[in-house]
Design an enzyme around this catalytic site. Structure first.
Site, PDB file in Angstrom:
ATOM      1  N   CYS A 114       0.971 -16.785  15.224  1.00 12.82           N
ATOM      2  CA  CYS A 114      -0.228 -16.212  16.101  1.00 12.82           C
ATOM      3  C   CYS A 114       0.020 -15.153  17.131  1.00 12.82           C
ATOM      4  CB  CYS A 114      -0.900 -17.271  16.645  1.00 12.82           C
ATOM      5  SG  CYS A 114      -1.631 -18.721  15.579  1.00 12.82           S
ATOM      6  N   HIS A 254      -5.735 -14.810  21.900  1.00 13.10           N
ATOM      7  CA  HIS A 254      -5.758 -15.348  20.832  1.00 13.10           C
ATOM      8  C   HIS A 254      -6.813 -16.231  20.622  1.00 13.10           C
ATOM      9  CE1 HIS A 254      -4.475 -17.504  17.052  1.00 13.10           C
ATOM     10  NE2 HIS A 254      -3.971 -18.363  17.702  1.00 13.10           N
ATOM     11  N   ASN A 284      -9.728 -19.911  13.804  1.00  6.69           N
ATOM     12  CA  ASN A 284      -8.580 -19.388  14.321  1.00  6.69           C
ATOM     13  C   ASN A 284      -7.627 -18.474  13.027  1.00  6.69           C
ATOM     14  OD1 ASN A 284      -5.933 -19.033  14.834  1.00  6.69           O
ATOM     15  ND2 ASN A 284      -5.220 -21.012  15.391  1.00  6.69           N
TER      16      ASN A 284
HETATM   17  O1  UT7 Z   1      -3.194 -20.910  16.927  1.00  2.00           O
HETATM   18  C1  UT7 Z   1      -1.934 -21.761  16.793  1.00  2.00           C
HETATM   19  C2  UT7 Z   1      -1.899 -22.531  17.891  1.00  2.00           C
HETATM   20  N1  UT7 Z   1      -2.663 -23.703  17.676  1.00  2.00           N
HETATM   21  C3  UT7 Z   1      -3.369 -23.991  18.763  1.00  2.00           C
HETATM   22  O2  UT7 Z   1      -3.337 -23.531  19.740  1.00  2.00           O
HETATM   23  C4  UT7 Z   1      -4.220 -25.191  18.808  1.00  2.00           C
HETATM   24  C5  UT7 Z   1      -4.208 -26.344  19.932  1.00  2.00           C
HETATM   25  N2  UT7 Z   1      -4.770 -27.661  19.784  1.00  2.00           N
HETATM   26  C6  UT7 Z   1      -6.003 -27.799  19.672  1.00  2.00           C
HETATM   27  O3  UT7 Z   1      -6.811 -26.536  19.667  1.00  2.00           O
HETATM   28  C7  UT7 Z   1      -6.627 -29.065  19.833  1.00  2.00           C
HETATM   29  O4  UT7 Z   1      -5.610 -30.049  20.212  1.00  2.00           O
HETATM   30  C8  UT7 Z   1      -7.224 -29.702  18.423  1.00  2.00           C
HETATM   31  C9  UT7 Z   1      -8.554 -28.887  18.406  1.00  2.00           C
HETATM   32  C10 UT7 Z   1      -6.530 -29.373  17.350  1.00  2.00           C
HETATM   33  C11 UT7 Z   1      -7.410 -30.995  18.783  1.00  2.00           C
HETATM   34  O5  UT7 Z   1      -8.272 -31.395  19.793  1.00  2.00           O
HETATM   35  P1  UT7 Z   1      -7.974 -32.206  20.933  1.00  2.00           P
HETATM   36  O6  UT7 Z   1      -9.018 -32.416  21.901  1.00  2.00           O
HETATM   37  O7  UT7 Z   1      -6.606 -32.085  21.189  1.00  2.00           O
HETATM   38  O8  UT7 Z   1      -8.050 -33.743  20.037  1.00  2.00           O
HETATM   39  P2  UT7 Z   1      -7.060 -34.974  19.530  1.00  2.00           P
HETATM   40  O9  UT7 Z   1      -6.122 -34.152  18.503  1.00  2.00           O
HETATM   41  O10 UT7 Z   1      -6.240 -35.497  20.471  1.00  2.00           O
HETATM   42  O11 UT7 Z   1      -7.932 -35.771  18.771  1.00  2.00           O
HETATM   43  C12 UT7 Z   1      -8.868 -36.663  19.558  1.00  2.00           C
HETATM   44  C13 UT7 Z   1      -9.538 -37.537  18.518  1.00  2.00           C
HETATM   45  C14 UT7 Z   1      -8.854 -38.247  17.645  1.00  2.00           C
HETATM   46  O12 UT7 Z   1      -9.045 -39.694  17.387  1.00  2.00           O
HETATM   47  P3  UT7 Z   1      -8.677 -40.909  18.245  1.00  2.00           P
HETATM   48  O13 UT7 Z   1      -7.094 -41.140  18.029  1.00  2.00           O
HETATM   49  O14 UT7 Z   1      -8.903 -40.431  19.721  1.00  2.00           O
HETATM   50  O15 UT7 Z   1      -9.662 -41.860  17.729  1.00  2.00           O
HETATM   51  C15 UT7 Z   1      -8.546 -37.603  16.482  1.00  2.00           C
HETATM   52  O16 UT7 Z   1      -8.206 -38.619  15.104  1.00  2.00           O
HETATM   53  O17 UT7 Z   1     -10.221 -36.653  17.315  1.00  2.00           O
HETATM   54  C16 UT7 Z   1     -10.027 -37.063  16.104  1.00  2.00           C
HETATM   55  N3  UT7 Z   1     -10.103 -36.047  15.375  1.00  2.00           N
HETATM   56  C17 UT7 Z   1     -11.135 -35.550  14.790  1.00  2.00           C
HETATM   57  N4  UT7 Z   1     -12.465 -36.117  14.888  1.00  2.00           N
HETATM   58  C18 UT7 Z   1     -13.475 -35.466  14.075  1.00  2.00           C
HETATM   59  C19 UT7 Z   1      -9.203 -35.156  15.058  1.00  2.00           C
HETATM   60  N5  UT7 Z   1      -9.549 -34.160  14.237  1.00  2.00           N
HETATM   61  C20 UT7 Z   1     -10.923 -34.223  14.125  1.00  2.00           C
HETATM   62  C21 UT7 Z   1     -11.892 -33.557  13.246  1.00  2.00           C
HETATM   63  N6  UT7 Z   1     -13.211 -34.169  13.319  1.00  2.00           N
HETATM   64  N7  UT7 Z   1     -11.841 -32.456  12.754  1.00  2.00           N
END
Ligand code: UT7
Length: 332
Positions: A114, A254, A284
């Site tokens: 990225c 980004h 993204n």
């Molecule tokens: O461009 C390259 C670099 N990439 C990035 O910069 C991405 C960086 N990371 C992020 O943008 C975020 O971490 C994400 C958007 C990927 C995830 O958001 P988050 O707030 O960090 O959520 P999380 O991964 O901690 O997940 C929270 C909850 C989990 O459930 P539990 O364990 O709390 O029950 C996940 O299983 O949300 C759940 N979850 C979803 N729920 C509905 C994860 N993905 C989804 C989804 N829909 N698509």
């Protein structure tokens, strides 16, 4: 005197097919509310058929070259920042060169995930400063959708396809690309990977070797690393340019997650009015996201001649960086 490297043309292309959050609700256990609240994304564009990275890059490039009034045959170098080229060989840059008739251009792909566009600005500036090139095409182009596990809700809701291009030209006047700050940290590589198909796990030898052909990401870890890294790189690039945060007219980061962008802006103390976000429409798009956002910002009248723009990116590898650009007027 060292020539300045000015951005004289810009253009972008995204494939026509739009995948909305509602579409994803029918594919995996997710919701429009979760995706929008956690990422800021409403929809993304996805390729169909044979139109992949080099084809999208060529379309974006033609728009940028038209704006700059530069012909393909006049280009000294073509750099395609991508993690999702059509092939290993020929590179996407060779394919774009052929399509543009850019016979004398040096051509190569740049792999910095990225952060590829920001890395590309640094390389283009160096080529111009050394006298090795006077007219350069830099494109960020990605077909990440082909490397997504469409059953993995943690990644499939995040990415989109597209390409953004700029023409960079040597000039005796103007400031152009003023500074860049580039970084990497391979120790954190496990948090964002695409392992299948490389020399360790080549397609022809694939059995059950444990490597995945899809992007795997530990999102929360990447999030934590991205925020300070992007903010620090932006400060570093500004300091190198002899500028302060108050001098920034528009921050064009980004587009990985609107919450990351907002957290970076908060760390920098930048007012929301100086931060450009268009992730809602594109998701993204990896190396393509900054040049697409730049085109979008110009089209919305958010960029004026003489403005100080700051770009910052963070991505797999890990790689990250920032660049400071003084916006010059187009040649028209
Ligand atoms: O461009 C390259 C670099 N990439 C990035 O910069 C991405 C960086 N990371 C992020 O943008 C975020 O971490 C994400 C958007 C990927 C995830 O958001 P988050 O707030 O960090 O959520 P999380 O991964 O901690 O997940 C929270 C909850 C989990 O459930 P539990 O364990 O709390 O029950 C996940 O299983 O949300 C759940 N979850 C979803 N729920 C509905 C994860 N993905 C989804 C989804 N829909 N698509």
């Amino acid at each position: 005197m060292t020539p300045a490297a000015l951005i004289t043309g810009w253009g972008y292309y995204v494939p026509p097919k739009v995948l909305t959050n509602a579409d994803l609700e029918a594919m995996v256990q997710t919701s429009d509310a979760w995706i929008y609240e956690r990422t800021g994304i409403r929809e993304r564009h996805i390729v169909e058929g044979d139109e992949v990275t080099s084809g999208m890059a060529t379309k974006a490039a033609k728009e940028a070259l038209g704006r700059a009034k530069v012909k393909g045959e006049d280009l000294d170098a073509i750099i395609i920042a991508t993690t999702s080229p059509d092939y290993f060989l020929p590179t996407a840059a060779c394919l774009v060169q052929e399509s543009l008739g850019a016979r004398k251009a040096a051509v190569f792909d740049l792999g910095a995930a990225c952060a590829g566009f920001v890395y590309g600005l640094a390389i283009a500036r160096g080529l111009v400063a050394s006298g090795a090139a006077r007219k350069i095409l830099l494109v960020g182009a990605e077909t990440i959708s082909r490397f997504i596990d469409w059953t993995d809700r943690a990644t499939c809701v995040l990415f989109g396809d597209g390409a953004g291009a700029v023409v960079i030209e040597a000039s005796a006047a103007g400031a152009g690309i003023q500074s860049t700050a580039l970084h990497g940290d391979g120790r954190q590589k496990r948090h964002l990977r695409l392992e299948g198909g490389g020399a360790l796990h080549p397609a022809a030898r694939r059995g059950d070797d444990g490597a995945s052909d899809f992007i795997q990401m530990n999102g929360p870890e990447v999030f934590k690393l991205a925020v300070p890294a992007m903010a620090d790189a932006a400060k570093e690039a500004l300091a190198q340019a002899g500028l302060r945060l108050e001098d920034v007219d528009l921050f064009v980061p980004h587009q990985a997650n609107a919450r990351i962008i907002e957290a970076v802006a908060k760390r920098l103390g930048l007012d929301r009015s100086k931060v450009f976000i268009d992730i809602d429409r594109f998701g993204n798009t990896s190396a393509a996201s900054i040049p697409i956002a730049l085109c979008d910002a110009v089209a919305q009248g958010r960029v004026r001649k003489g403005d100080t723009l700051v770009f910052a990116a963070f991505g797999g590898g890990m790689t990250w960086g920032a660049a400071v650009v003084e916006w010059s007027s187009p040649k028209r």
